[in-house]
Scaffold this motif. Structure first.
Motif, PDB file in Angstrom:
ATOM      1  N   ARG A 113       0.925  -1.057  -0.143  1.00 51.25           N
ATOM      2  CA  ARG A 113      -0.053  -0.112   0.076  1.00 51.25           C
ATOM      3  C   ARG A 113       1.006   1.374  -0.031  1.00 51.25           C
ATOM      4  NH1 ARG A 113      -4.045   2.395   4.656  1.00 51.25           N
ATOM      5  NH2 ARG A 113      -4.934   4.045   3.545  1.00 51.25           N
ATOM      6  N   ASN A 114       1.994   1.397   0.855  1.00 54.83           N
ATOM      7  CA  ASN A 114       2.929   2.338   0.992  1.00 54.83           C
ATOM      8  C   ASN A 114       3.491   2.576  -0.268  1.00 54.83           C
ATOM      9  OD1 ASN A 114       2.180   3.063   3.732  1.00 54.83           O
ATOM     10  ND2 ASN A 114       3.880   1.656   4.299  1.00 54.83           N
ATOM     11  N   ALA A 115       3.834   1.569  -1.022  1.00 57.03           N
ATOM     12  CA  ALA A 115       4.645   1.863  -2.475  1.00 57.03           C
ATOM     13  C   ALA A 115       3.479   2.412  -3.417  1.00 57.03           C
ATOM     14  CB  ALA A 115       4.989   0.212  -2.767  1.00 57.03           C
ATOM     15  N   PHE A 116       2.162   2.154  -3.273  1.00 56.14           N
ATOM     16  CA  PHE A 116       1.219   2.322  -4.387  1.00 56.14           C
ATOM     17  C   PHE A 116       1.047   3.905  -4.156  1.00 56.14           C
ATOM     18  CE2 PHE A 116      -0.577  -1.976  -5.038  1.00 56.14           C
ATOM     19  CZ  PHE A 116       0.091  -2.154  -6.268  1.00 56.14           C
ATOM     20  N   VAL A 117       0.833   4.280  -2.929  1.00 57.63           N
ATOM     21  CA  VAL A 117       0.627   5.549  -2.447  1.00 57.63           C
ATOM     22  C   VAL A 117       1.824   6.382  -2.933  1.00 57.63           C
ATOM     23  CG1 VAL A 117       0.550   7.265  -0.512  1.00 57.63           C
ATOM     24  CG2 VAL A 117      -0.703   5.073  -0.561  1.00 57.63           C
ATOM     25  N   ARG A 122       0.544  10.704 -11.151  1.00 63.78           N
ATOM     26  CA  ARG A 122       1.166  11.178 -12.468  1.00 63.78           C
ATOM     27  C   ARG A 122       1.508   9.799 -13.238  1.00 63.78           C
ATOM     28  NH1 ARG A 122       0.997  14.596 -16.239  1.00 63.78           N
ATOM     29  NH2 ARG A 122       2.788  14.808 -17.516  1.00 63.78           N
ATOM     30  N   PRO A 123       1.888   8.924 -13.128  1.00 63.80           N
ATOM     31  CA  PRO A 123       2.171   7.739 -13.881  1.00 63.80           C
ATOM     32  C   PRO A 123       0.945   7.096 -14.498  1.00 63.80           C
ATOM     33  CG  PRO A 123       3.578   7.290 -11.815  1.00 63.80           C
ATOM     34  CD  PRO A 123       2.697   8.628 -11.633  1.00 63.80           C
ATOM     35  N   LEU A 124      -0.167   6.978 -13.594  1.00 65.63           N
ATOM     36  CA  LEU A 124      -1.243   6.413 -14.173  1.00 65.63           C
ATOM     37  C   LEU A 124      -1.910   7.426 -15.163  1.00 65.63           C
ATOM     38  CD1 LEU A 124      -2.773   4.831 -10.925  1.00 65.63           C
ATOM     39  CD2 LEU A 124      -1.562   3.809 -12.876  1.00 65.63           C
ATOM     40  N   GLU A 125      -1.978   8.800 -14.816  1.00 67.46           N
ATOM     41  CA  GLU A 125      -2.300   9.807 -15.525  1.00 67.46           C
ATOM     42  C   GLU A 125      -1.756   9.635 -17.040  1.00 67.46           C
ATOM     43  OE1 GLU A 125      -1.920  13.328 -13.768  1.00 67.46           O
ATOM     44  OE2 GLU A 125      -3.577  13.199 -12.240  1.00 67.46           O
ATOM     45  N   LEU A 130      -2.130   7.641 -22.944  1.00 71.82           N
ATOM     46  CA  LEU A 130      -1.826   6.513 -23.732  1.00 71.82           C
ATOM     47  C   LEU A 130      -2.730   5.574 -24.015  1.00 71.82           C
ATOM     48  CD1 LEU A 130       1.948   6.329 -22.859  1.00 71.82           C
ATOM     49  CD2 LEU A 130       1.258   7.712 -24.807  1.00 71.82           C
ATOM     50  N   ARG A 131      -3.762   5.920 -23.646  1.00 74.27           N
ATOM     51  CA  ARG A 131      -5.129   4.965 -23.955  1.00 74.27           C
ATOM     52  C   ARG A 131      -4.903   3.361 -23.092  1.00 74.27           C
ATOM     53  NH1 ARG A 131      -7.133   6.143 -30.086  1.00 74.27           N
ATOM     54  NH2 ARG A 131      -7.548   8.412 -29.819  1.00 74.27           N
ATOM     55  N   ALA A 132      -4.019   3.477 -22.151  1.00 70.23           N
ATOM     56  CA  ALA A 132      -4.098   2.113 -21.641  1.00 70.23           C
ATOM     57  C   ALA A 132      -5.172   1.983 -20.626  1.00 70.23           C
ATOM     58  CB  ALA A 132      -2.647   2.342 -20.748  1.00 70.23           C
ATOM     59  N   SER A 133      -5.712   0.738 -20.669  1.00 67.98           N
ATOM     60  CA  SER A 133      -6.674   0.361 -19.821  1.00 67.98           C
ATOM     61  C   SER A 133      -6.399   0.496 -18.432  1.00 67.98           C
ATOM     62  CB  SER A 133      -7.716  -0.961 -20.241  1.00 67.98           C
ATOM     63  OG  SER A 133      -6.234  -2.008 -19.833  1.00 67.98           O
ATOM     64  N   PRO A 134      -7.105   0.506 -17.327  1.00 64.55           N
ATOM     65  CA  PRO A 134      -6.821   0.434 -15.875  1.00 64.55           C
ATOM     66  C   PRO A 134      -6.174  -0.919 -15.481  1.00 64.55           C
ATOM     67  CG  PRO A 134      -9.229   1.383 -16.287  1.00 64.55           C
ATOM     68  CD  PRO A 134      -8.615   1.123 -17.603  1.00 64.55           C
ATOM     69  N   ALA A 135      -6.370  -1.780 -16.267  1.00 69.43           N
ATOM     70  CA  ALA A 135      -5.906  -3.132 -15.697  1.00 69.43           C
ATOM     71  C   ALA A 135      -4.543  -3.358 -16.521  1.00 69.43           C
ATOM     72  CB  ALA A 135      -6.781  -4.692 -16.420  1.00 69.43           C
ATOM     73  N   ARG A 136      -4.374  -2.674 -17.682  1.00 68.94           N
ATOM     74  CA  ARG A 136      -2.991  -2.631 -18.537  1.00 68.94           C
ATOM     75  C   ARG A 136      -2.303  -1.599 -17.455  1.00 68.94           C
ATOM     76  NH1 ARG A 136      -0.965  -4.091 -23.350  1.00 68.94           N
ATOM     77  NH2 ARG A 136       0.978  -2.938 -23.804  1.00 68.94           N
ATOM     78  N   ALA A 137      -2.602  -0.237 -17.162  1.00 66.86           N
ATOM     79  CA  ALA A 137      -1.762   0.476 -16.402  1.00 66.86           C
ATOM     80  C   ALA A 137      -1.507  -0.158 -15.155  1.00 66.86           C
ATOM     81  CB  ALA A 137      -2.761   1.850 -16.114  1.00 66.86           C
ATOM     82  N   PHE A 138      -2.285  -0.901 -14.608  1.00 69.85           N
ATOM     83  CA  PHE A 138      -1.935  -1.585 -13.102  1.00 69.85           C
ATOM     84  C   PHE A 138      -0.772  -2.384 -13.337  1.00 69.85           C
ATOM     85  CE2 PHE A 138      -2.301  -5.189 -10.486  1.00 69.85           C
ATOM     86  CZ  PHE A 138      -2.255  -4.387  -9.055  1.00 69.85           C
ATOM     87  N   TRP A 139      -0.945  -3.283 -14.330  1.00 68.77           N
ATOM     88  CA  TRP A 139       0.360  -4.420 -14.588  1.00 68.77           C
ATOM     89  C   TRP A 139       1.536  -3.871 -15.144  1.00 68.77           C
ATOM     90  CZ3 TRP A 139       0.177  -8.458 -11.697  1.00 68.77           C
ATOM     91  CH2 TRP A 139      -1.206  -8.851 -11.331  1.00 68.77           C
ATOM     92  N   THR A 140       1.235  -2.851 -15.998  1.00 69.96           N
ATOM     93  CA  THR A 140       2.660  -2.547 -16.608  1.00 69.96           C
ATOM     94  C   THR A 140       3.248  -1.056 -16.074  1.00 69.96           C
ATOM     95  OG1 THR A 140       1.437  -1.104 -18.208  1.00 69.96           O
ATOM     96  CG2 THR A 140       1.696  -3.245 -18.893  1.00 69.96           C
ATOM     97  N   VAL A 141       2.378  -0.540 -15.306  1.00 66.86           N
ATOM     98  CA  VAL A 141       3.000   0.709 -14.528  1.00 66.86           C
ATOM     99  C   VAL A 141       2.790   0.671 -13.200  1.00 66.86           C
ATOM    100  CG1 VAL A 141       2.659   3.400 -14.523  1.00 66.86           C
ATOM    101  CG2 VAL A 141       1.957   2.235 -16.713  1.00 66.86           C
ATOM    102  N   VAL A 143       2.531  -1.764 -10.829  1.00 62.35           N
ATOM    103  CA  VAL A 143       3.273  -3.037 -10.149  1.00 62.35           C
ATOM    104  C   VAL A 143       4.768  -2.957 -10.339  1.00 62.35           C
ATOM    105  CG1 VAL A 143       3.721  -5.561 -10.338  1.00 62.35           C
ATOM    106  CG2 VAL A 143       1.366  -4.606 -10.439  1.00 62.35           C
ATOM    107  N   PRO A 144       5.354  -2.582 -11.815  1.00 65.88           N
ATOM    108  CA  PRO A 144       6.636  -2.512 -11.646  1.00 65.88           C
ATOM    109  C   PRO A 144       7.316  -1.139 -10.639  1.00 65.88           C
ATOM    110  CG  PRO A 144       6.063  -2.516 -13.929  1.00 65.88           C
ATOM    111  CD  PRO A 144       4.703  -2.215 -12.834  1.00 65.88           C
ATOM    112  N   LEU A 145       6.421   0.154 -10.706  1.00 66.16           N
ATOM    113  CA  LEU A 145       7.031   0.952  -9.963  1.00 66.16           C
ATOM    114  C   LEU A 145       6.722   0.787  -8.467  1.00 66.16           C
ATOM    115  CD1 LEU A 145       5.266   4.226 -11.601  1.00 66.16           C
ATOM    116  CD2 LEU A 145       7.821   3.556 -11.640  1.00 66.16           C
ATOM    117  N   ALA A 146       5.972  -0.435  -8.176  1.00 68.67           N
ATOM    118  CA  ALA A 146       5.737  -0.608  -6.462  1.00 68.67           C
ATOM    119  C   ALA A 146       6.771  -1.829  -6.238  1.00 68.67           C
ATOM    120  CB  ALA A 146       4.417  -1.002  -6.495  1.00 68.67           C
TER     121      ALA A 146
END
Length: 228
Positions: A113-117, A122-125, A130-141, A143-146
């Motif tokens: 949770r702390n890592a996600f916070v 900004r990265p999700l925005e 770039l038209r990434a779906s929420p699921a795609r943004a979660f797994w490709t943006v 999760v790697p950042l966290a």
């Protein structure tokens, strides 16, 4: 000590198996929970977070007592065990997994949770533009950042399960090959005045604890440098 006896190896193997299963389950169920806690604006979000964090302050015997009731023959655990011909989940390895998952949950959910916070919006925005779906943004943006949070969570979840005693004793007892993990084995050796075995296991767990704390510190330090 001249070699490890079979009973010690049995306890070691059982403890590692329990810690591994608990960590994997917690990472699977803890990741979406941590994501929701980090992103939700609901007024009862912190109430859920408080429930998750309860094992941090509850005495293990209190949690163990309620789990013993729930896992016993008259609780939901008895009904579940009846599906394969059993009577109870208490004093079984499966029951230990259930208890360990609940008891170690805050040590896995909170770092993620702390890592996600810390990741921010900004990265999700950017991913959304770039038209990434929420699921795609979660797994490709997200999760790697966290990833540092996941590493910390995995280490802490595994280590905390290794060190469990009160909860394990309450819901698992001391059954060789089934519920007799390392912490219980040390307790037994002390009661039996088998000081060499107790000293060897206790010393090994001190070294393990040192390695865990050092690992978490190094992960945090590396993460701080990456954000700088």
């Amino acid at each position: 000590m001249d070699g490890l006896s079979g009973e010690i190896w049995q306890s070691v193997a059982l403890t590692v198996e329990l810690a591994s299963a608990t960590t994997v389950i917690l990472l699977i169920i803890g990741t979406p929970l941590a994501w929701w806690l980090a992103r939700s604006k609901a007024i009862w979000t912190e109430a859920v977070a408080t429930i998750v964090a309860l094992p941090l302050v509850l005495p293990p015997t209190v949690l163990g007592f309620y789990l013993l009731v729930l896992l016993g023959p008259n609780g939901p655990g008895g009904w579940i065990a009846s599906l394969w011909g059993g009577r109870t989940l208490a004093f079984t390895f499966e029951g230990l997994i259930v208890g360990s998952v609940l008891y170690s949950m805050p040590f896995v959910v909170q770092p993620i949770r702390n890592a996600f916070v810390a990741m921010g919006e900004r990265p999700l925005e950017v991913a959304a533009t770039l038209r990434a779906s929420p699921a795609r943004a979660f797994w490709t943006v997200a999760v790697p950042l966290a990833r540092p949070g996941f590493l910390t969570a995995g280490v802490l979840g595994f280590a905390h399960t290794i060190g469990e005693f009160g909860l394990v004793l309450m819901i698992g007892g001391n059954i060789p090959g089934r519920t007799r993990v390392l912490s219980i084995a040390i307790f037994d050796y002390v009661e039996e005045a088998r000081w060499r075995e107790a000293s060897w296991l206790a010393g090994s767990m001190v070294i393990f604890a040192f390695a865990v704390i050092l690992t978490v510190a190094l992960i945090d330090k590396r993460n701080a440098r990456a954000r700088a």
